[in-house]
Design an enzyme around this catalytic site. Sequence first.
Site, PDB file in Angstrom:
ATOM      1  N   HIS A  43      -1.716   7.755 -13.835  1.00 26.48           N
ATOM      2  CA  HIS A  43      -1.712   6.434 -14.444  1.00 26.48           C
ATOM      3  C   HIS A  43      -0.283   5.985 -14.721  1.00 26.48           C
ATOM      4  CE1 HIS A  43      -6.088   7.023 -16.075  1.00 26.48           C
ATOM      5  NE2 HIS A  43      -6.023   6.964 -14.759  1.00 26.48           N
ATOM      6  N   GLU A  78       1.201   4.845 -17.455  1.00 25.39           N
ATOM      7  CA  GLU A  78       1.858   5.270 -18.684  1.00 25.39           C
ATOM      8  C   GLU A  78       2.503   6.646 -18.555  1.00 25.39           C
ATOM      9  OE1 GLU A  78      -1.946   3.072 -20.125  1.00 25.39           O
ATOM     10  OE2 GLU A  78      -1.205   4.066 -18.314  1.00 25.39           O
ATOM     11  N   CYS A 103      -5.989   4.437 -21.905  1.00 27.45           N
ATOM     12  CA  CYS A 103      -7.271   5.123 -22.005  1.00 27.45           C
ATOM     13  C   CYS A 103      -7.240   6.126 -23.155  1.00 27.45           C
ATOM     14  CB  CYS A 103      -7.628   5.814 -20.695  1.00 27.45           C
ATOM     15  SG  CYS A 103      -6.420   7.004 -20.103  1.00 27.45           S
ATOM     16  N   CYS A 127      -4.090   8.586 -21.802  1.00 28.32           N
ATOM     17  CA  CYS A 127      -2.734   8.045 -21.862  1.00 28.32           C
ATOM     18  C   CYS A 127      -2.300   7.795 -23.299  1.00 28.32           C
ATOM     19  CB  CYS A 127      -2.643   6.758 -21.045  1.00 28.32           C
ATOM     20  SG  CYS A 127      -2.814   7.029 -19.265  1.00 28.32           S
ATOM     21  N   ASP A 140     -16.184 -15.447  17.093  1.00 31.97           N
ATOM     22  CA  ASP A 140     -14.728 -15.268  17.018  1.00 31.97           C
ATOM     23  C   ASP A 140     -14.270 -13.898  17.494  1.00 31.97           C
ATOM     24  OD1 ASP A 140     -14.885 -17.737  15.890  1.00 31.97           O
ATOM     25  OD2 ASP A 140     -14.089 -17.167  13.922  1.00 31.97           O
ATOM     26  N   ARG A 160      -2.488  -7.082   9.816  1.00 32.74           N
ATOM     27  CA  ARG A 160      -1.596  -6.896  10.957  1.00 32.74           C
ATOM     28  C   ARG A 160      -0.123  -7.095  10.599  1.00 32.74           C
ATOM     29  NH1 ARG A 160      -6.037  -9.466  12.537  1.00 32.74           N
ATOM     30  NH2 ARG A 160      -5.115 -11.541  12.558  1.00 32.74           N
TER      31      ARG A 160
END
Length: 449
Positions: A54, A56, A79, A88, A204, A211
């Site tokens: 994470h 932190e 969290c 964290c 299509d 790309r």
Amino acid sequence: MSITPHDERFMAAAIRLSRWHLGRTATNPSVGCLIVRDGVIVGRAVTALSGRPHAETQALAEAGALARGATAYVTLEPCSHHGRTPPCSEALIAYGVARVVISVTDPDPRVSGRGIAMLREAGIEVDAGVLEAEGRHSLAAYLTRQTKNRPYVTLKLAVSADGMIGRQGEGQVAITGPLARAQVQALRAETDAILVGIGTAIADDPLLTVRSPGLESQSPIRIVLDPSLALPLTSKLVETARQVPIIVVASEEVWPLSADAEGLPPSALSDYRGRATGLDPSFGPPTRGEMGKERGPNSPVSVSNKSPSVNAAQGAGSDPISPLVGEMPGRAEGGNLPADATDMDSRRAALEAAGVEVVHCNPYHPEVLLPALATRGISSLLVEGGAKTARLFLEAGLVDRIQLYQAPVVIGERGIESPLQKTDIPSGFAHTGTRMFGEDRLDEYERRL
């Protein structure tokens, strides 16, 4: 302590940092964190690729001893529970930070408010709600999946000067210029999945990949609404299925006759697992500490035609969405329903042999499909075509953001009319900005989160 302009400046920087890894942190949110001491940034980080570590813990490690007495700026509440990594909040306490400034409180019930309480109990000053609107915007996919049990949906349309999005019988028609197209590639790179209808897939023959040089590996999962399995085996989508995952959403009327569990489609079986995508449909709502943990045996994970709860999707009613004209089973644009069940089974087997995942779920019930995608770890979805598919999601009230490109090109005869114009944006959307890409104009509209 009152919020100062310096707090807003550092939080704005943390929010910008958080966007670096959008679409690249698996099911975890992309969070930004700055550690600031005496007005100087001594540690900074964004949630790592794949979701861990994470932000932190990385920022604190970079700051080291300089974190003691410093201020931490975090875009999402730290969290507070043990998952695959320690909380964290505990790390912030252990490093001795004096103050934590938060943009958005985490809606995850295991975290919401508890991370803040843990910090305050340790004597750390906490201020929340700094640049909250901007923070919520950067965390839109995570917040939507947490609070609405579905992905955040962006509808992208490129409209000509005469209100068309293409020309009948000519496949892909260039409407916008290279600058606008490059912007769309960037959008794809930060999105978990991209969706089109079978009509667009056949007419299509698109790749639907990213790309832009250096971002090719960030191509989203590709999803085709294909009720009668009409996607040609020679299409670019099928030919690249082993390089970039593709899911075909087939009508429930065409699931294999050999399916187990009293005739249920494979997607409804308790032991069903994604193949080409590598995603496990037993994923629960996203959390910052236990992403990918198996849900309980009573948790709903099936893709079925059962009516979802009212909270399953914003704006979705209980009435079924009408099938798209021209895309009914047996009348799919550009394809015909196989003559019998044996032929259908052979087409399914051929698609799966090519690496395509076939999921059985009514393609015309996005209020069912979207929560099913959310359980598979998909937090953001880009709807790119065609007109009927766009109208389906608009009428269901399941679009969160509209990107409307307007170009000076004139399509003329046999044009395909856009399902949306700048003059008829649905109610509930606010215009959030206009940008120019060469001669092309992009207007963005968003619903309030």
